[in-house]
Design a protein around this motif. Structure first.
Motif, short mmCIF file in Angstrom:
data_model
loop_
_atom_site.label_atom_id
_atom_site.label_comp_id
_atom_site.label_asym_id
_atom_site.label_seq_id
_atom_site.Cartn_x
_atom_site.Cartn_y
_atom_site.Cartn_z
N ASN A 10 5.54 5.21 2.54
CA ASN A 10 5.16 6.48 3.17
C ASN A 10 6.13 7.54 2.67
O ASN A 10 7.33 7.48 2.94
N GLY A 11 5.62 8.51 1.92
CA GLY A 11 6.46 9.57 1.39
C GLY A 11 5.61 10.73 0.92
O GLY A 11 4.46 10.86 1.29
N ALA A 12 6.20 11.59 0.10
CA ALA A 12 5.54 12.73 -0.55
C ALA A 12 5.34 13.93 0.36
O ALA A 12 4.95 15.00 -0.12
N GLU A 13 5.57 13.79 1.68
CA GLU A 13 5.52 14.93 2.59
C GLU A 13 6.28 14.54 3.85
O GLU A 13 6.62 13.37 4.03
N PRO A 14 6.60 15.52 4.74
CA PRO A 14 7.32 15.17 5.97
C PRO A 14 6.63 14.05 6.73
O PRO A 14 5.41 14.03 6.87
N ILE A 15 7.43 13.10 7.20
CA ILE A 15 6.90 11.88 7.83
C ILE A 15 6.91 12.04 9.34
O ILE A 15 7.94 12.37 9.94
N SER A 16 5.78 11.81 9.96
CA SER A 16 5.65 11.88 11.41
C SER A 16 5.81 10.48 11.99
O SER A 16 5.02 9.58 11.70
N ALA A 17 6.83 10.31 12.82
CA ALA A 17 7.04 9.01 13.47
C ALA A 17 5.86 8.66 14.36
O ALA A 17 5.45 7.50 14.45
N ASP A 18 5.30 9.67 15.02
CA ASP A 18 4.17 9.43 15.91
C ASP A 18 2.96 8.91 15.14
O ASP A 18 2.29 7.97 15.56
N LEU A 76 0.86 -1.19 0.00
CA LEU A 76 0.00 0.00 0.00
C LEU A 76 0.89 1.23 0.00
O LEU A 76 2.11 1.14 0.16
N CYS A 77 0.28 2.40 -0.15
CA CYS A 77 1.05 3.64 -0.05
C CYS A 77 0.16 4.75 0.46
O CYS A 77 -1.06 4.72 0.29
N SER A 78 0.79 5.72 1.10
CA SER A 78 0.07 6.92 1.54
C SER A 78 1.05 7.93 2.07
O SER A 78 2.04 7.57 2.71
N PRO A 79 0.80 9.22 1.83
CA PRO A 79 1.54 10.25 2.57
C PRO A 79 1.04 10.32 4.01
O PRO A 79 0.02 9.70 4.37
N ASN A 80 1.72 11.10 4.81
CA ASN A 80 1.41 11.23 6.23
C ASN A 80 -0.06 11.61 6.48
O ASN A 80 -0.74 11.04 7.34
N PHE A 81 -0.58 12.58 5.71
CA PHE A 81 -1.93 13.06 5.99
C PHE A 81 -2.97 11.98 5.74
O PHE A 81 -4.05 11.98 6.33
N GLY A 82 -2.68 11.02 4.84
CA GLY A 82 -3.62 9.94 4.55
C GLY A 82 -3.83 9.04 5.75
O GLY A 82 -4.96 8.59 6.03
N PHE A 83 -2.76 8.75 6.48
CA PHE A 83 -2.88 7.94 7.69
C PHE A 83 -3.72 8.67 8.74
O PHE A 83 -4.55 8.06 9.43
N HIS A 125 6.49 -4.07 11.23
CA HIS A 125 7.59 -3.43 10.49
C HIS A 125 7.22 -3.16 9.04
O HIS A 125 8.05 -3.26 8.14
N THR A 126 5.97 -2.80 8.80
CA THR A 126 5.51 -2.61 7.42
C THR A 126 5.76 -1.20 6.89
O THR A 126 5.76 -0.99 5.68
N MET A 127 5.95 -0.21 7.77
CA MET A 127 6.06 1.18 7.32
C MET A 127 7.41 1.38 6.61
O MET A 127 8.47 1.13 7.18
N PHE A 128 7.36 1.85 5.36
CA PHE A 128 8.53 1.99 4.49
C PHE A 128 8.68 3.46 4.16
O PHE A 128 8.01 4.00 3.28
N THR A 129 9.55 4.16 4.89
CA THR A 129 9.66 5.62 4.81
C THR A 129 10.69 6.02 3.76
O THR A 129 11.87 5.65 3.86
N VAL A 130 10.26 6.77 2.76
CA VAL A 130 11.10 7.06 1.59
C VAL A 130 11.23 8.57 1.39
O VAL A 130 10.46 9.36 1.92
N TYR A 131 12.23 8.93 0.58
CA TYR A 131 12.44 10.33 0.21
C TYR A 131 12.63 10.42 -1.29
O TYR A 131 13.34 9.61 -1.90
N GLY A 132 11.99 11.42 -1.88
CA GLY A 132 12.16 11.63 -3.31
C GLY A 132 11.66 13.01 -3.72
O GLY A 132 11.14 13.77 -2.90
N LEU A 133 11.81 13.33 -4.99
CA LEU A 133 11.32 14.60 -5.53
C LEU A 133 11.21 14.46 -7.04
O LEU A 133 11.82 13.58 -7.65
N ALA A 134 10.40 15.34 -7.63
CA ALA A 134 10.14 15.26 -9.07
C ALA A 134 11.43 15.38 -9.87
O ALA A 134 11.58 14.72 -10.92
N GLU A 135 12.36 16.21 -9.42
CA GLU A 135 13.60 16.41 -10.17
C GLU A 135 14.51 15.19 -10.17
O GLU A 135 15.44 15.10 -10.95
N ALA A 136 14.25 14.23 -9.28
CA ALA A 136 14.99 12.97 -9.27
C ALA A 136 14.21 11.89 -10.00
O ALA A 136 14.48 10.70 -9.80
N THR A 137 13.27 12.27 -10.84
CA THR A 137 12.24 11.42 -11.42
C THR A 137 11.27 11.06 -10.31
O THR A 137 10.09 11.35 -10.38
#
Length: 653
Positions: free
Chosen positions: A291-299, A259-266, A316-328
């Motif tokens: 979990n990505g696309a915006e700052p990730i809240s551990a809480d 699954l996937c979701s940004p922080n606000f979705g959770f 241990h399912t939460m997969f916290t990632v970092y990316g941006l459009a300029e990196a594809t």
């Protein structure tokens, strides 16, 4: 190396009947399309476009909310060498203005749009007196429902890996939009990098509600899963917004693995879950939630996982990632099947070029940051200071990236490209961060930093503190630095969603000022009621948009009215000296530092908009009269003059 040289090869190679995409527009409104059938449909749409005179090298803006139609037209463009330009559809004024700006920026552009949206566009340009601009765009519209896709299939082309595949306009673009140029090579490399980092196989079953106009939905899921040969389901974003609980009900029914979701979705899901928790969920098949696309809240991560644990969600399912459009898209990912890792840092040490300080839990104020893993294979990452010098680990600086997935630049914007991309290929992300034992930590956007009295403050930290105020929820408050036309210094503004009467807002203003001052020592100079909080298509807060509106005077009227209400609330008539001798002495001391506010023993110092400097001066003056009797923190524990006087009298006794 990626399995494919171009996206076109990716779809052709995976033209299989046993792998498919499911489009979910409602609980009972679902349609399934095999990869093979998708390609056939796309070729039919390509034929219709080519008969309309749209050919290789032309641009086609995709302004479509229907996911099935979007992918049909997206692949029609790719197969024909037409450059698709995804834009988030919407019906508010800013969406229409962005559509017009992007259309005006592009050469040889057309717009693919459905009939209802076209009617709303016509109404907008008529109401705004923009008939001329609207007529030009309308003359280049392709109504998706009016295409003859049953005619002769289109003639596909063979693109070069270095050809532009599509243009991804940054989701937060305003003013002059910035279009990120992505080649076939950028995309095939980054989808392979992400698929390897996430451990995707053709046995995965993935469910996403992210919009396809957003890079996480289009690249992170559809294209990456297509490259891995994995079936996937796309839930309409508006359906998730209306019925968030359906998300995990469908995941349970479909035995989804990812699954996937940004922080606000959770947060959105948990709010609805607290009202009515579903029964019979089985989430044991889920191996990963990206979990990505915006700052990730551990809480938030911890609350979501613990809340869903009784339904079989693994810890241990939460997969916290970092990316941006300029990196594809993808830059860093953590290792699979490990708990999220965090570190607590002293906010006073978060200065670019300086080594950060770790804070032991409960030993002082700290900010918790999530570790975002290591760069994906093939991506280089460095942290530099303002002069470009590379910094050591655990030292805060600007995040730079380099790799074959990184864009060559922005559409028709050589100046901005040159500013952000060096001759050696290093790209400046605009984010501040550091490396901690090889893992990336992002502390925030450099442009979002709030600098008050020479101190750096991160907006998401202030927003987290503000949410402790009764009546303020997540994503309903925004912190930003603002400047007034007459003052060159930056002040803290808190924008709070409020749609009631202004008189009802007064208690919240007073409490929010108290909470911010007590926990940060900052003065919330402006607390602004707003009827809407602008967000990107993926739900990111657009802080800059509110700051710009403030500086342009759009909130002057409500703020003037609110100031009158606050002054009336603060006025306390007095017939003469009141309170104990100590309280009266404190009143006289404070009067030298407070202007424009009547003082009485009941006056709360934290509610009259004093900044931390004035509070420090008040403490110093009190200490001269009552030496070594109070600490500055006592001003927060005993905020009224009466309470502080009682405390001083008790310590004397």
């Amino acid at each position: 190396m990626p399995r494919f040289e171009t996206l076109n090869a990716m779809l052709a190679a995976d033209a299989r009947d046993d792998r498919h995409i499911t489009f979910i527009d409602g609980e009972r409104d679902q349609r399934t399309l095999s990869f093979k059938r998708l390609r056939q449909r796309a070729l039919g749409a390509l034929g219709a476009l080519q008969r309309r005179g749209i050919s290789r090298g032309d641009a086609l803006i995709l302004y479509l909310g229907d996911n099935e139609r979007f992918l049909e037209m997206f692949w029609a463009c790719l197969l024909g060498g037409i450059v698709p330009v995804p834009l988030a559809p919407g019906s508010n004024d800013e969406h229409w203005r962005k559509l017009l700006r992007v259309f005006a920026q592009l050469d040889r552009a057309s717009v693919c749009i459905d009939a209802p949206a076209l009617e709303r566009f016509d109404a907008f340009v008529a109401a705004q007196g923009m008939g001329a601009e609207g007529a030009v765009l309308r003359s280049r519209c392709v109504a998706v429902g009016g295409l003859d896709i049953a005619g002769e299939p289109g003639e596909p082309v063979q693109p070069d890996p270095h050809d532009i595949a599509f243009i991804q306009y940054s989701s937060g673009s305003t003013g002059e939009p910035k279009g990120v140029l992505l080649t076939h090579r950028n995309l095939t490399i980054n989808t392979a990098q992400l698929a390897a980092g996430a451990g995707y196989t053709d046995l995965d079953s993935v469910l996403s509600w992210m919009p396809l106009s957003h890079d996480m939905g289009l690249i992170g899921f559809h294209l990456t899963l297509l490259s891995a040969g994995a079936s996937h389901a796309i839930m309409r974003t508006e359906l998730f917004a209306r019925r968030p609980l359906l998300w995990l009900e469908l995941a349970s029914q479909r035995r989804s693995t990812v699954l996937c979701s940004p922080n606000f979705g959770f947060q959105h899901y948990l709010r609805q879950y607290a009202i009515k928790s579903p029964q019979g969920l089985d989430l044991s098949s889920i191996r990963m939630i990206m979990n990505g696309a915006e700052p990730i809240s551990a809480d938030v991560c911890r609350r979501f996982v613990s809340t869903m644990a009784p339904h079989g969600l693994k810890p241990h399912t939460m997969f916290t990632v970092y990316g941006l459009a300029e990196a594809t898209l993808a830059v860093s990912v953590p290792r699979l099947e490990l708990p999220i890792e965090t570190v607590r840092l002293d906010p006073a040490s978060l200065r670019a070029g300086e080594r950060v300080r770790e804070v032991v839990a409960h030993s002082g104020r700290s900010v918790e940051f999530v570790k975002l893993g290591q760069p994906v294979a093939g991506v280089e990452l460095r942290i530099v200071d303002g002069s470009g010098a590379v910094l050591d680990e655990r030292t805060l600086g600007h995040v730079h990236i380099r790799g074959d997935n990184v864009t060559q630049g922005y559409y028709k914007d050589a100046k901005r490209t040159a500013e952000l991309r060096s001759a050696e290929g290093w790209f400046e992300t605009g984010d501040l961060g550091l490396l901690w034992d090889g893992q990336l930590i992002i502390t925030g956007r450099a442009k979002d930093l709030i600098i008050v009295n020479g101190q750096n403050h991160y907006p998401h930290d202030l927003e987290r503190i503000a949410q402790q105020t009764v009546g303020i929820e997540a994503n309903r408050v925004v912190a930003a630095g603002v400047r007034s036309p007459t003052d060159d210094t930056e002040a803290l503004a808190m924008f709070v969603l409020h749609r009631g009467a202004l008189a009802e807002f007064v208690p919240l203003v007073l409490e929010l000022r108290r909470v911010i001052a007590a926990q940060t020592g900052l003065e919330a100079s402006h607390i602004v009621p707003v009827r809407n909080i602008p967000k990107t298509s993926s739900g990111k807060l657009q802080r800059y948009a509110l700051a710009e509106s403030f500086e342009q005077g759009e909130f002057d009227g409500p703020l003037a009215e609110l100031a009158g209400l606050l002054s009336a609330d603060a006025a306390e008539p007095s017939d003469g000296p009141t309170g104990t001798p100590t309280a009266r002495r404190l009143q006289a001391i404070c009067a030298a530092f407070v202007s424009g506010h009547p003082l009485s023993p009941q006056t709360n110092l934290l509610e009259i908009n004093l900044n931390s400097l004035n509070l420090a001066r008040i403490h110093e003056a009190i200490d001269r009269d009552f030496p070594q009797r109070i600490e500055v923190t006592d001003l927060f524990d005993y905020p009224t003059l009466e309470q502080l006087a009682d405390f001083l009298d008790s310590t004397s006794a």
